[in-house]
Motif scaffolding. Structure first.
Motif: not given
Length: 486
Positions: A151-161, A195-205, A237-239
Motif C-alpha cells: 500500500s505504501y509503495a502504491r500511494d507513494s507514486d501514481n506511476r506505480v504499476r 521490494v521490487s517496483v515497476v513505474l510506468g510513463e506512457g508506453e515505457r516501464q 531506482q525505478a524513477d
C-alpha cells in the motif's frame, strides 16, 4: 535503523546439544566413537549435523501469491586424505545411517603420511543471537507487513504499476564432531526483505529493486521507519531508469559507488583469492604472495566477524572461528582465504573460510564479507576527476573467468559524467575488463566505505551461500564500457 517492540516474544532457543541429542535420540559419546573409527589414519574430516527451518512469503499484485515453510535435517560425514575426499550424506539423523556412511569415507584411506589435523581453536565470539526469527513474529503480522509495504509503495507514486514484496527467513543449527572427540555447535538466524517496483510513463516501464537483511530477527522489519526506506529506494531506482538514455560505449574513466558495487570486487577478485584456486594454480593471483597486485592505497579484507552481517559466522562449517583476513594490503598480496584442507596442503593456517551450502555438500574455501577499505578521498573529488566516463552505482548480474580474472558486469544504475559533472542516467551499460588489471588502475579510493544491505548470495561449484560485499567510492582510470549510445 530503529526497532519497534516485538509483536510476539520469541521462544527461548534450544541448544545444539538439545536439538541433535535430546530430540533425535542420538548419543554424542557413541557418535564420537563412530567418527574416530571413520577418520582413523586419515588427515582430516568431521561429522557435520544440521537442522534447519525456512520460510518464504511472496506478495505480488496486491495479494499473497506464495507462502512456503520447509524443515530439513541431515548429516555429512567427510574424510580427507591428501587431496582426496570421501564424503557421504543423508537426511536420516540416525546412528545406523551414519555407520553406513563410514564405508564411503573409509574408501579414501591410502598411505597416511602424517598426524591428523589439529582441531580448530575454541572461541567465545557470538555475532548473532540464536533466537528463531520464524517464531518471533506471528504469521498474520507478517501478512500485515507485506500488505502495508504494498500500500505504501502504491500511494507513494501514481506511476506505480506493479509491486512485489518478498520475505525470507531461516533458522539453522549445526553441530560438528571431530576424530579427537571435540565438538562445537552454532545456531544461525538469517532474514531478508525484498521490494521490487515497476513505474510506468506512457508506453515505457522500468523497474527498481532494493532489499536488506542479515543475521537477526524479523523485528527490525516491523518498524515502518525501516521498511519505508527500502520501498523509497526501490521507487527511486525505478524513477532513475525511467529517465535513462542509452549508455555510451568505449574505453573511459569509471567511478564505482560505495556499497553494493563491491559485488564486482567479490566476483572478479575475491574468488581468485580463495585457497583452492591458488593451490591448484588456476587463479590469476597464484604464486604472487608478497608481490604488488594493485595500486598503493588498495586494501582488501575478508571479515566473517562483523556483527549480524549476512556473510558473518561465529564458526565456519568446519568449526574454525571466523576472522578478519587481510588479502591485499596497500596493493601487496598478503594472503588467501583458506579452509582446513587447502591450508594444510599449502602449509598455512585455516582462516575460517570453510563453507558449505548444507549437510549434503562438502566444504570449500568461500568468502564471508569481502570488501575494500576506505581511502582518503572525498567522493565528490573522485567524481570531479572524471573528464569523460560513467559513475556506476548499482549492479546486476555478471560473468567471471577465475583463471584469467576477466569479467562482464551489467549496471542497473549508472550516470554519464563529463568534465566532473554528473549528467543523465544511462541504461544498458556493461563493464568489461580483468580483475587483476582493474586493481592496478584504481587511482582514487574514497573515504566512504559502505557495506551492502544484506542481500548477497554467492555461487561456486554448484553451492550457494549468503555473503556480504562492500567498498568505498573508487575511480578506475580506464575500463571498457559496453553500450548502445554515443
Amino acid at each position: 535503523m530503529t526497532n519497534k517492540a516485538p509483536t510476539k516474544a520469541p521462544t527461548k532457543a534450544p541448544t545444539t546439544e538439545e536439538i541433535f541429542f535430546s530430540d533425535t535420540g542420538l548419543d554424542e559419546n557413541r557418535l564420537r566413537g563412530i567418527v574416530a573409527e571413520a577418520l582413523d589414519g586419515l588427515d582430516d574430516g568431521e561429522l557435520y549435523l544440521e537442522y534447519s527451518q525456512s520460510e518464504s512469503l511472496v506478495f505480488d499484485d496486491g495479494c499473497l501469491k506464495n507462502a512456503s515453510f520447509d524443515t530439513t535435517q541431515g548429516f555429512g560425514l567427510r574424510g580427507v586424505m591428501g587431496e582426496l575426499t570421501g564424503f557421504a550424506h543423508a537426511s536420516d539423523l540416525s546412528e545406523e545411517a551414519i555407520r553406513r556412511a563410514v564405508e564411503t569415507v573409509r574408501a579414501v584411506k591410502a598411505g597416511h603420511a602424517g598426524p591428523p589435523g589439529a582441531p580448530p581453536r575454541k572461541t567465545n565470539q557470538r555475532l548473532y543471537q540464536p533466537d528463531n526469527p520464524l517464531d518471533g513474529v506471528a504469521f498474520p503480522e507478517k501478512i500485515k507487513l507485506l500488505e502495508a509495504i504494498d500500500s505504501y509503495a502504491r500511494d507513494s507514486d501514481n506511476r506505480v504499476r506493479q509491486v512485489s514484496v518478498s520475505l525470507f527467513g531461516e533458522w539453522q543449527a549445526i553441530r560438528i564432531i571431530r576424530a579427537d572427540g571435540s565438538s562445537v555447535g552454532d545456531i544461525r538466524p538469517l532474514v531478508r526483505l525484498n521490494v521490487s517496483v515497476v513505474l510506468g510513463e506512457g508506453e515505457r516501464q522500468e523497474s527498481g529493486y532494493h532489499g536488506w537483511g542479515g543475521r537477526f530477527g524479523y523485528f527490525d522489519f516491523m518498524s515502518p521507519e525501516n521498511w519505508r526506506e527500502t520501498v523509497d529506494e526501490a521507487i527511486r531506482q525505478a524513477d532513475v531508469n525511467l529517465r535513462s538514455v542509452p549508455a555510451p560505449a568505449g574505453e573511459m574513466q569509471v567511478a564505482l559507488g560505495p556499497g553494493w558495487p563491491g559485488i564486482l570486487l567479490h566476483e572478479a577478485i575475491g574468488h581468485g583469492l580463495e585457497g583452492d584456486f591458488n593451490r591448484k594454480k588456476t587463479s590469476a593471483f597464484s604464486g604472487l604472495l608478497g608481490e604488488r597486485v594493485a595500486n598503493p592505497g588498495v586494501t582488501v579484507v575478508d571479515d566473517g566477524t562483523l556483527d549480524s552481517k549476512r556473510g558473518s559466522l561465529t564458526i565456519d562449517d568446519e568449526g574454525t572461528p571466523t576472522e578478519r583476513t587481510v588479502l591485499i594490503e596497500d596493493g601487496i598480496l598478503k594472503g588467501y582465504m583458506q579452509d582446513r584442507m587447502n591450508a594444510r596442503l599449502m602449509g598455512t593456517e585455516p582462516t575460517g573460510n570453510g563453507r558449505r551450502q548444507s549437510y549434503a555438500h562438502a566444504p570449500m574455501p568461500r568468502m564471508t564479507n569481502t570488501f575494500m577499505l576506505a581511502g582518503d578521498k572525498d567522493p565528490e573529488e573522485i567524481v570531479a576527476a572524471i573528464d569523460d566516463g560513467i559513475y556506476a552505482v548499482n549492479f546486476g548480474g555478471g560473468q567471471v573467468d577465475i583463471t584469467s580474472g576477466k569479467f562482464v558486469f551489467s549496471c542497473t544504475e549508472a550516470y554519464r559524467v563529463k568534465k566532473g559533472k554528473i549528467l543523465e542516467p544511462v541504461k544498458g551499460a556493461t563493464l568489461i575488463g580483468s580483475g587483476p588489471e582493474v586493481l592496478k588502475k584504481v587511482s582514487m579510493v574514497g573515504n566512504d566505505l559502505k557495506l551492502d544491505t544484506g542481500v548477497g548470495t554467492c555461487g561456486k561449484a554448484g553451492q550457494s551461500i549468503p555473503a556480504g560485499v562492500g567498498q568505498p567510492t573508487l575511480l578506475i582510470d580506464k575500463l571498457t564500457v559496453g553500450g548502445t549510445g554515443a
